[in-house]
Design a protein around this motif. Structure first.
Motif, mmCIF file in Angstrom:
data_model
loop_
_atom_site.group_PDB
_atom_site.id
_atom_site.type_symbol
_atom_site.label_atom_id
_atom_site.label_comp_id
_atom_site.label_asym_id
_atom_site.label_seq_id
_atom_site.Cartn_x
_atom_site.Cartn_y
_atom_site.Cartn_z
ATOM 1 N N PRO A 245 46.423 3.717 17.242
ATOM 2 C CA PRO A 245 46.839 3.896 18.639
ATOM 3 C C PRO A 245 46.975 2.572 19.372
ATOM 4 O O PRO A 245 46.243 1.615 19.112
ATOM 5 C CB PRO A 245 45.708 4.739 19.223
ATOM 6 C CG PRO A 245 44.524 4.452 18.366
ATOM 7 C CD PRO A 245 45.061 4.196 16.992
ATOM 8 N N THR A 246 47.918 2.522 20.298
ATOM 9 C CA THR A 246 48.094 1.360 21.163
ATOM 10 C C THR A 246 47.979 1.725 22.638
ATOM 11 O O THR A 246 47.941 0.839 23.481
ATOM 12 C CB THR A 246 49.471 0.708 20.924
ATOM 13 O OG1 THR A 246 50.499 1.665 21.232
ATOM 14 C CG2 THR A 246 49.623 0.257 19.486
ATOM 15 N N GLN A 247 47.918 3.028 22.921
ATOM 16 C CA GLN A 247 47.849 3.488 24.308
ATOM 17 C C GLN A 247 47.111 4.816 24.345
ATOM 18 O O GLN A 247 47.235 5.637 23.436
ATOM 19 C CB GLN A 247 49.259 3.653 24.886
ATOM 20 C CG GLN A 247 49.334 3.637 26.401
ATOM 21 C CD GLN A 247 49.134 2.243 26.992
ATOM 22 O OE1 GLN A 247 49.473 1.248 26.354
ATOM 23 N NE2 GLN A 247 48.573 2.168 28.183
ATOM 24 N N GLY A 248 46.329 5.025 25.407
ATOM 25 C CA GLY A 248 45.690 6.315 25.586
ATOM 26 C C GLY A 248 44.195 6.267 25.333
ATOM 27 O O GLY A 248 43.585 5.197 25.177
ATOM 28 N N HIS A 249 43.587 7.460 25.258
ATOM 29 C CA HIS A 249 42.151 7.537 25.049
ATOM 30 C C HIS A 249 41.806 8.749 24.195
ATOM 31 O O HIS A 249 42.596 9.680 24.040
ATOM 32 C CB HIS A 249 41.410 7.616 26.393
ATOM 33 C CG HIS A 249 41.670 8.893 27.144
ATOM 34 N ND1 HIS A 249 42.694 9.023 28.057
ATOM 35 C CD2 HIS A 249 41.046 10.108 27.111
ATOM 36 C CE1 HIS A 249 42.687 10.246 28.562
ATOM 37 N NE2 HIS A 249 41.695 10.930 27.998
ATOM 38 N N PHE A 250 40.591 8.730 23.644
ATOM 39 C CA PHE A 250 40.071 9.811 22.808
ATOM 40 C C PHE A 250 38.624 10.060 23.192
ATOM 41 O O PHE A 250 37.844 9.118 23.370
ATOM 42 C CB PHE A 250 40.158 9.434 21.326
ATOM 43 C CG PHE A 250 39.514 10.433 20.402
ATOM 44 C CD1 PHE A 250 40.262 11.469 19.855
ATOM 45 C CD2 PHE A 250 38.171 10.349 20.078
ATOM 46 C CE1 PHE A 250 39.674 12.400 19.015
ATOM 47 C CE2 PHE A 250 37.573 11.267 19.230
ATOM 48 C CZ PHE A 250 38.332 12.296 18.702
ATOM 49 N N ILE A 251 38.253 11.331 23.337
ATOM 50 C CA ILE A 251 36.868 11.708 23.602
ATOM 51 C C ILE A 251 36.505 12.864 22.670
ATOM 52 O O ILE A 251 37.210 13.883 22.634
ATOM 53 C CB ILE A 251 36.653 12.141 25.060
ATOM 54 C CG1 ILE A 251 36.980 10.997 26.022
ATOM 55 C CG2 ILE A 251 35.211 12.598 25.277
ATOM 56 C CD1 ILE A 251 36.937 11.406 27.479
ATOM 57 N N GLY A 252 35.433 12.712 21.928
ATOM 58 C CA GLY A 252 34.925 13.772 21.072
ATOM 59 C C GLY A 252 33.437 13.960 21.318
ATOM 60 O O GLY A 252 32.665 12.992 21.283
ATOM 61 N N VAL A 253 33.025 15.182 21.601
ATOM 62 C CA VAL A 253 31.616 15.494 21.861
ATOM 63 C C VAL A 253 31.204 16.600 20.890
ATOM 64 O O VAL A 253 31.928 17.586 20.705
ATOM 65 C CB VAL A 253 31.394 15.954 23.313
ATOM 66 C CG1 VAL A 253 29.924 16.271 23.558
ATOM 67 C CG2 VAL A 253 31.863 14.880 24.293
ATOM 68 N N TYR A 254 30.048 16.417 20.269
ATOM 69 C CA TYR A 254 29.576 17.368 19.258
ATOM 70 C C TYR A 254 28.109 17.701 19.519
ATOM 71 O O TYR A 254 27.308 16.806 19.780
ATOM 72 C CB TYR A 254 29.735 16.754 17.865
ATOM 73 C CG TYR A 254 29.087 17.530 16.754
ATOM 74 C CD1 TYR A 254 29.756 18.584 16.126
ATOM 75 C CD2 TYR A 254 27.813 17.212 16.304
ATOM 76 C CE1 TYR A 254 29.161 19.297 15.105
ATOM 77 C CE2 TYR A 254 27.208 17.922 15.273
ATOM 78 C CZ TYR A 254 27.884 18.964 14.678
ATOM 79 O OH TYR A 254 27.298 19.673 13.664
ATOM 80 N N GLN A 255 27.785 18.998 19.476
ATOM 81 C CA GLN A 255 26.385 19.429 19.593
ATOM 82 C C GLN A 255 26.073 20.444 18.518
ATOM 83 O O GLN A 255 26.941 21.227 18.106
ATOM 84 C CB GLN A 255 26.109 20.073 20.962
ATOM 85 C CG GLN A 255 26.329 19.182 22.157
ATOM 86 C CD GLN A 255 27.674 19.389 22.808
ATOM 87 O OE1 GLN A 255 28.259 20.448 22.686
ATOM 88 N NE2 GLN A 255 28.169 18.366 23.483
ATOM 89 N N GLU A 256 24.811 20.428 18.081
ATOM 90 C CA GLU A 256 24.358 21.414 17.099
ATOM 91 C C GLU A 256 22.911 21.777 17.397
ATOM 92 O O GLU A 256 22.069 20.903 17.629
ATOM 93 C CB GLU A 256 24.465 20.856 15.678
ATOM 94 C CG GLU A 256 24.015 21.847 14.613
ATOM 95 C CD GLU A 256 24.088 21.286 13.203
ATOM 96 O OE1 GLU A 256 24.038 22.082 12.252
ATOM 97 O OE2 GLU A 256 24.167 20.046 13.063
ATOM 98 N N LEU A 257 22.631 23.071 17.403
ATOM 99 C CA LEU A 257 21.274 23.586 17.516
ATOM 100 C C LEU A 257 20.936 24.299 16.219
ATOM 101 O O LEU A 257 21.601 25.278 15.851
ATOM 102 C CB LEU A 257 21.151 24.559 18.691
ATOM 103 C CG LEU A 257 21.256 23.989 20.104
ATOM 104 C CD1 LEU A 257 21.189 25.115 21.128
ATOM 105 C CD2 LEU A 257 20.156 22.979 20.364
ATOM 106 N N ALA A 258 19.934 23.797 15.516
ATOM 107 C CA ALA A 258 19.542 24.386 14.234
ATOM 108 C C ALA A 258 18.145 24.976 14.347
ATOM 109 O O ALA A 258 17.246 24.366 14.943
ATOM 110 C CB ALA A 258 19.571 23.320 13.138
ATOM 111 N N GLY A 259 17.961 26.168 13.777
ATOM 112 C CA GLY A 259 16.635 26.768 13.728
ATOM 113 C C GLY A 259 16.256 27.570 14.942
ATOM 114 O O GLY A 259 15.062 27.779 15.193
ATOM 115 N N LEU A 260 17.244 28.052 15.720
ATOM 116 C CA LEU A 260 16.917 28.903 16.860
ATOM 117 C C LEU A 260 16.158 30.146 16.380
ATOM 118 O O LEU A 260 16.553 30.790 15.403
ATOM 119 C CB LEU A 260 18.191 29.321 17.597
ATOM 120 C CG LEU A 260 18.843 28.265 18.483
ATOM 121 C CD1 LEU A 260 20.175 28.779 19.007
ATOM 122 C CD2 LEU A 260 17.935 27.901 19.649
ATOM 123 N N GLY A 261 15.075 30.470 17.081
ATOM 124 C CA GLY A 261 14.278 31.621 16.687
ATOM 125 C C GLY A 261 13.394 31.358 15.485
ATOM 126 O O GLY A 261 12.764 32.282 14.964
ATOM 127 N N GLY A 262 13.338 30.108 15.035
ATOM 128 C CA GLY A 262 12.490 29.759 13.895
ATOM 129 C C GLY A 262 13.091 30.054 12.547
ATOM 130 O O GLY A 262 12.405 29.940 11.524
#
Length: 449
Positions: A245-262
């Motif tokens: 790329p020569t112009q512009g922007h990029f945004i990446g957001v990642y979330q993970e919840l592991a083991g909900l409820g045990g």
């Protein structure tokens, strides 16, 4: 696929002039359900002026195109001679073949893969799809996934489905183990004006096989484990080119919840950010047909594991889940995974990290017409082994106190499928546990720091 909206018989009237749709006809469909098409087109009858009619007709065309089940979409809007201030709309559609087969070569994160897939589109006449994909490569030895998806309430911008997958991966570039995994789950994908969201809920069964050279840390986690997790990702990509790329922007957001409820053998919350900004300084065409260019790019990445519920370090992230830092696509001038604590030849990995990079990229004098660029870069980053149960301010302090840094220059070869770099690297700051890799370093992939 061709899409056209033909306003064949509407007189030139102001956009606010009264106008309604009297009738709508759909022609050329055999496999697609009438009820599905009605759900997409019915709101055209709500229009009450010229501008609104044309807007809703265009929205119909856009929705039909995004469903990817038609080769040709033609919409005709004609004045109705019998009823004043009304028009008739006709959709002429040509359906795509229901079967799909494709193969591609993907390159990323210093690995090459042969990907293929077979699928059936529009299974039940409502843009449903079933696909089976496979991949073979030098790091992903084998991977297969099957999924069944359908539009959510007929909306082409939202799809929901179920999936099953399995893979065999070689992690020996960083740690001496192979991993076999199998997963089943449900996934929702949506497109908004701001970007793409994906939410999934999955049960994953993993089997870690330590190699003969593995460290005690890897051997301790060898064997079977289970993970139950919810994952969410958001991507906003406004770059002019994904490879270079020569112009512009990029945004990446990642979330993970592991083991909900045990449930499962891993309990953690994982957060990761990847953002970049690109700006063109010079872009002018020369007499040889090439572009003389100069651009600057800045990238930042960060990741953090945090606790929820009662912290239990024995059920934290496994060797497969942790962050690893360093390498030609990460902080250049270090071996892949070569930043941070080590146990023998294996990287321990981390539960928190940051990395940042700035690159100045220029065309090469006399080679402007070729896909070759020169660049100079400065990279920095840090990683900490444990964050769970540690106050956030202490984690931030540890990350700030131990930055690694490198600078260098090199050549970039960019192609439609990948980017290849050959760089001369100079590590400036590192610790006794790191593995700096000075001088020449090669990297190929998609996402560079």
């Amino acid at each position: 696929m061709s899409t056209s909206v033909n306003d064949t018989n509407i007189p030139a009237v102001p956009s606010e002039a009264p106008l309604r749709v009297n009738a709508l006809r759909i022609l050329g469909t055999a496999a697609t359900r009438t009820s599905f098409l009605n759900s997409i087109t019915s709101n055209v009858f709500e229009a009450n002026n010229t501008a609104d009619v044309l807007k809703k007709v265009q929205q119909i065309a856009d929705q039909l195109q995004k469903h990817d089940i038609f080769d040709e979409i033609k919409i005709y809007v004609d004045s109705n001679k019998d009823i004043a201030d009304t028009v008739d709309v006709a959709l002429h559609l040509k359906e795509k073949d229901r079967s799909v087969f494709q193969t591609t070569v993907n390159i990323g994160n210093n690995q090459a893969e042969l990907n293929g897939g077979i699928g059936i589109r529009n299974i039940f006449g409502g843009a449903e799809s079933a696909t089976a994909n496979f991949a073979f490569g030098n790091r992903t030895r084998a991977s297969v996934e099957g999924n069944l998806e359908t539009p959510f309430k007929g909306n082409a911008n939202a799809r929901i489905g179920v999936f099953v997958n399995g893979s065999i991966r070689d992690h020996s570039q960083i740690n001496a183990f192979n991993e076999t995994s199998k997963a089943t789950g449900i996934r929702f994908r949506g497109i908004t004006p701001y970007g793409r969201h994906e939410i999934s809920y999955a049960f994953t069964h993993r089997d870690v096989l330590a190699l003969s050279t593995a460290s005690s840390a890897v051997r301790a986690q060898s064997g079977r484990n289970q993970k139950q997790s919810i994952q969410h990702s958001f991507v906003r990509d406004q770059r002019d080119n994904a490879i270079l790329p020569t112009q512009g922007h990029f945004i990446g957001v990642y979330q993970e919840l592991a083991g909900l409820g045990g449930y499962g053998d891993a309990v953690y919350a994982k957060h990761e950010l990847n953002a970049s900004c690109h700006h063109s300084l010079i872009n002018s065409r020369n007499n040889l047909g090439g572009n003389a260019s100069l651009s600057i790019s800045a990238t930042v990445r960060a990741g953090l594991f945090s606790s929820f519920g009662e912290p239990d370090r024995s059920r934290g992230p496994t060797v497969s889940d942790k962050f690893y830092l360093g390498g030609p696509l990460s902080v250049r001038g270090f071996k892949t995974g070569g930043i941070g604590e080590r146990d023998g030849n294996d990287a321990v990995g981390g539960e928190g990290y940051w990395a940042a990079g700035v690159s100045v990229i220029s065309s090469v004098l006399g080679l402007e017409q070729l896909p070759i660029k020169a660049h100079a870069f400065a990279n920095a980053g840090s990683i900490v082994t444990h964050t769970r149960g540690v106050p956030l301010e202490d984690t931030v302090k540890a990350l700030a106190e131990t930055p690694r840094a490198s600078v260098g220059f090199g050549l970039i070869f960019h192609h439609d499928i990948a980017r290849i770099e050959a760089n001369y690297c100079i590590p400036l700051r590192y610790t006794s546990t790191d593995l700096p890799e000075p001088k020449l370093q090669f990297g190929f992939g998609l996402n560079f720091l």
